[in-house]
Design an enzyme around this catalytic site. Sequence first.
Site, short mmCIF file in Angstrom:
data_model
loop_
_atom_site.label_atom_id
_atom_site.label_comp_id
_atom_site.label_asym_id
_atom_site.label_seq_id
_atom_site.Cartn_x
_atom_site.Cartn_y
_atom_site.Cartn_z
CG HIS A 190 -18.98 16.34 -7.51
ND1 HIS A 190 -19.08 15.15 -7.92
CD2 HIS A 190 -17.79 16.72 -8.15
CE1 HIS A 190 -18.18 14.96 -8.74
NE2 HIS A 190 -17.37 15.81 -8.96
CG ASN A 210 -12.12 12.40 -12.42
OD1 ASN A 210 -11.23 11.72 -12.31
ND2 ASN A 210 -12.54 13.15 -11.50
#
Length: 378
Positions: A283, A252
């Site tokens: 997250h 990512n």
Amino acid sequence: MGPYCPLILLPALSFVLMLKLVSPPCLHTWVFLVQMSWQTAWHLFLQYKEYKLREAPDARLLIAMSSLMLLTQRVTSVSMDVQDGQVTLRGLAESGSHLQKARSLLPFLSYTLYFPALLGGPLCSFRTFKSSVEMSGQRHPIALWHVCRKCFLFLSLECLKALLGIRIGYDFFDITHHGGLQGVVSIWGLSLLYKMSYYSHWVLSEAINIAAGLGFGGCSANGSPLWNDLWDADIWTLETTNMVSQFARSWNKTTADWLRRLVFQKINRYRLLATFGFSAWWHGLHLGQIVGFLCWAATVEADYRIHAFLRPYVRGGAVRWLYQMITWAQTQLVVAFVIMTVELRKPSAVRLVWGSPISLFPLLYCLLLFVLPKKKQN
């Protein structure tokens, strides 16, 4: 997103108001605190519903939360650009009518809410977004070929994932009953399914951005346009690297660059621990995310030390080939452990992952932290 639209609209509007009301030196601090407080409150609400009330969260709420996390990337990216002098707020400070000042805020509001980013990234800087919009009428028709190529790759990944899912199965609790080598291979195969889901998502997001006119990276030596400025899915590097640290930098990629700029480059001590710890916070702070990201930080630090220690002993030929293969397998298994821990999240699943044979591979790396000397990192 239905009734959950305010999760995105309210912080987007508050960010634009802060651009107007907060002085540039203090902007990043205010944006970071307000945005992360709002996001954390909703993450904790999700955990309350899931663990305390034992209710499955609404799918629309999960979509809104995903968009909110991506919004956090964009607003903090702009605030850091302002702090570093890369973006100026000259139009907001100059004298003029209220209408003129409101118009100067429109590019920022547009940047926070443009649809490709809400759908899944990758992170595009404000300067890149603004220049792409200004040049939208000059878009080269060759971009269509890049969109088609990305879409073909997306469909190929989805087909491959479906075939792999049929072969492996998706039931983690079934897989953990396998012991020894079979258990290791089964968990690695399931982690590969998770990785392929990310790969296909990133590739499709890249295609959407190119179709919207974003991601133009200039021209090559022969004059052909390059659409590689927004790139998250470096699949070849991720699947062939023999270094956990390189995997972390390539996974990512725009998010990794954002974390490096937001956290890693801002502090002088325990930079890896702070960066991966913040990633767990961003997250959602589930137990699996906290354990998985902290374990990832430890294995990245161990990876630096191990490769620095082994390289002087690795010569050409068979020894180098053996070194590459063993460290590649170790990297894949460490990453598989981290992905399974982070994705499954719940305490019961985390206990099963840690009780499986694959946990021996990251534990080996973590133990080597106490043996090998520290390698200084830039």
